[in-house]
Design a protein around this motif. Structure first.
Motif, PDB file in Angstrom:
ATOM      1  N   ASP A 115       0.836  -1.192   0.000  1.00 25.50           N
ATOM      2  CA  ASP A 115       0.000   0.000   0.000  1.00 25.50           C
ATOM      3  C   ASP A 115       0.876   1.249   0.000  1.00 25.50           C
ATOM      4  OD1 ASP A 115      -2.279  -1.555   0.108  1.00 25.50           O
ATOM      5  OD2 ASP A 115      -2.350  -1.546   2.308  1.00 25.50           O
ATOM      6  N   MET A 116       0.595   2.154  -0.910  1.00 22.05           N
ATOM      7  CA  MET A 116       1.370   3.389  -0.978  1.00 22.05           C
ATOM      8  C   MET A 116       0.952   4.348   0.139  1.00 22.05           C
ATOM      9  SD  MET A 116       1.954   4.439  -4.964  1.00 22.05           S
ATOM     10  CE  MET A 116       0.208   4.532  -5.382  1.00 22.05           C
ATOM     11  N   LYS A 118       0.321   8.061   1.905  1.00 26.54           N
ATOM     12  CA  LYS A 118      -0.360   9.261   1.414  1.00 26.54           C
ATOM     13  C   LYS A 118       0.641  10.188   0.721  1.00 26.54           C
ATOM     14  CE  LYS A 118      -3.157  13.196   2.938  1.00 26.54           C
ATOM     15  NZ  LYS A 118      -3.807  13.859   4.113  1.00 26.54           N
ATOM     16  N   THR A 120       3.349   9.395  -0.865  1.00 28.08           N
ATOM     17  CA  THR A 120       3.709   8.866  -2.181  1.00 28.08           C
ATOM     18  C   THR A 120       2.599   9.123  -3.186  1.00 28.08           C
ATOM     19  OG1 THR A 120       4.997   7.109  -1.119  1.00 28.08           O
ATOM     20  CG2 THR A 120       4.451   6.814  -3.436  1.00 28.08           C
ATOM     21  N   LYS A 121       1.359   8.912  -2.790  1.00 27.79           N
ATOM     22  CA  LYS A 121       0.221   9.157  -3.688  1.00 27.79           C
ATOM     23  C   LYS A 121       0.163  10.623  -4.090  1.00 27.79           C
ATOM     24  CE  LYS A 121      -2.635   5.427  -1.759  1.00 27.79           C
ATOM     25  NZ  LYS A 121      -3.859   5.111  -0.981  1.00 27.79           N
ATOM     26  N   GLN A 122       0.386  11.501  -3.131  1.00 25.49           N
ATOM     27  CA  GLN A 122       0.352  12.932  -3.432  1.00 25.49           C
ATOM     28  C   GLN A 122       1.461  13.320  -4.405  1.00 25.49           C
ATOM     29  OE1 GLN A 122       0.530  14.517   0.582  1.00 25.49           O
ATOM     30  NE2 GLN A 122      -1.674  14.889   0.618  1.00 25.49           N
ATOM     31  N   VAL A 124       2.785  11.322  -6.699  1.00 24.00           N
ATOM     32  CA  VAL A 124       2.468  10.754  -8.007  1.00 24.00           C
ATOM     33  C   VAL A 124       1.514  11.646  -8.778  1.00 24.00           C
ATOM     34  CG1 VAL A 124       1.353   8.823  -9.178  1.00 24.00           C
ATOM     35  CG2 VAL A 124       2.973   8.381  -7.330  1.00 24.00           C
TER      36      VAL A 124
END
Length: 244
Positions: A115-116, A118, A120-122, A124
């Motif tokens: 699971d990435m 938060k 990392t998601k931001q 990306v």
């Protein structure tokens, strides 16, 4: 004959020839740190020379100058390597090579496995994902500060300098005592455990040893900067860009 302990720094090697803009900020941090630490040692030497008896014991005031030099040098290491990573990785990661391989390996093993987070998601979905990912990468590499040989090795690998003889694993690990000293000064206020009748002393700081450690750490930074300047210029040539 005077037994005065003189503490001094070696001169820095020359600035890399044709230093690219990606390395300029790191070089400026190194020069500024060298000047500041050198000034502390000059003051220390003057204080010692002004003693009534230059052969007398080294006072806590003198040792505090040495402690300050450790802190200044460590701050310079953090600033220099962070700037070198942030500024040069944008160019180095635009071409294939050791730096790009280290970048991909790090993200595949740490940030993109499972699971990435938060953060990392931001990164990306950021309007400039490459810059955001590089910022995350630098934070992963350096943390709040460089803590020792292991962190130095990670920074070396990230810059694609694994084959540099002057940045061999054992050489980088040999600087661990300096980082241990920084930790003791900053995080423990250089205190030792209470003993005797409950008095609390301070760690003994050998002035000459501190000088050698700080000097070695600053020279090590040049060993990071010079080859990074070469690899950045190589990457710029590969992209058809000016090398200056």
């Amino acid at each position: 004959m005077s037994r005065l302990t003189l503490v001094d720094l070696s001169d820095l090697p020359r600035k890399p020839h044709g230093c690219p803009p990606e390395v300029e900020r790191s070089w400026a941090h190194l020069v500024a740190t060298h000047k500041s630490v050198g000034g502390l040692f000059t003051t220390l030497n003057e204080l010692r020379a002004g003693q009534d008896d230059m052969r007398g014991a080294v006072s806590e005031t003198h040792r505090d100058q040495a402690r300050a030099a450790i802190v200044f040098t460590a701050a310079g290491i953090d600033a220099c390597l962070r700037a070198l990573l942030r500024d040069s990785l944008h160019t180095l990661l635009s071409t294939t090579g050791d730096a790009h391989g280290a970048f991909v390996a790090h993200f595949m093993a740490n940030r993109l496995a499972g699971d990435m987070t938060k953060a990392t998601k931001q990164a990306v979905v950021n309007i400039d994902p490459r810059s955001a990912l590089i910022d995350l990468y630098v934070e992963d590499l350096a943390g709040s500060s460089i803590q020792g040989g292991t962190d130095l090795i990670r920074c070396r690998n990230a810059l694609g300098l694994k084959q540099e003889p002057a940045l061999d694993d054992q050489i980088l690990k040999s600087h661990q005592p300096f980082f241990n000293a920084r930790h003791e000064v900053v995080h423990e206020l250089d205190l030792v455990d209470p003993s005797g009748r409950g008095t609390r002393g301070r760690r003994h700081r050998d002035l000459a040893a501190v000088g050698v450690q700080c000097d070695g750490a600053l020279q090590l930074l040049h060993a990071f900067i010079a080859p990074t300047a070469r690899t950045v210029k190589g990457a710029r040539r590969a992209m058809g860009l000016s090398t200056t």
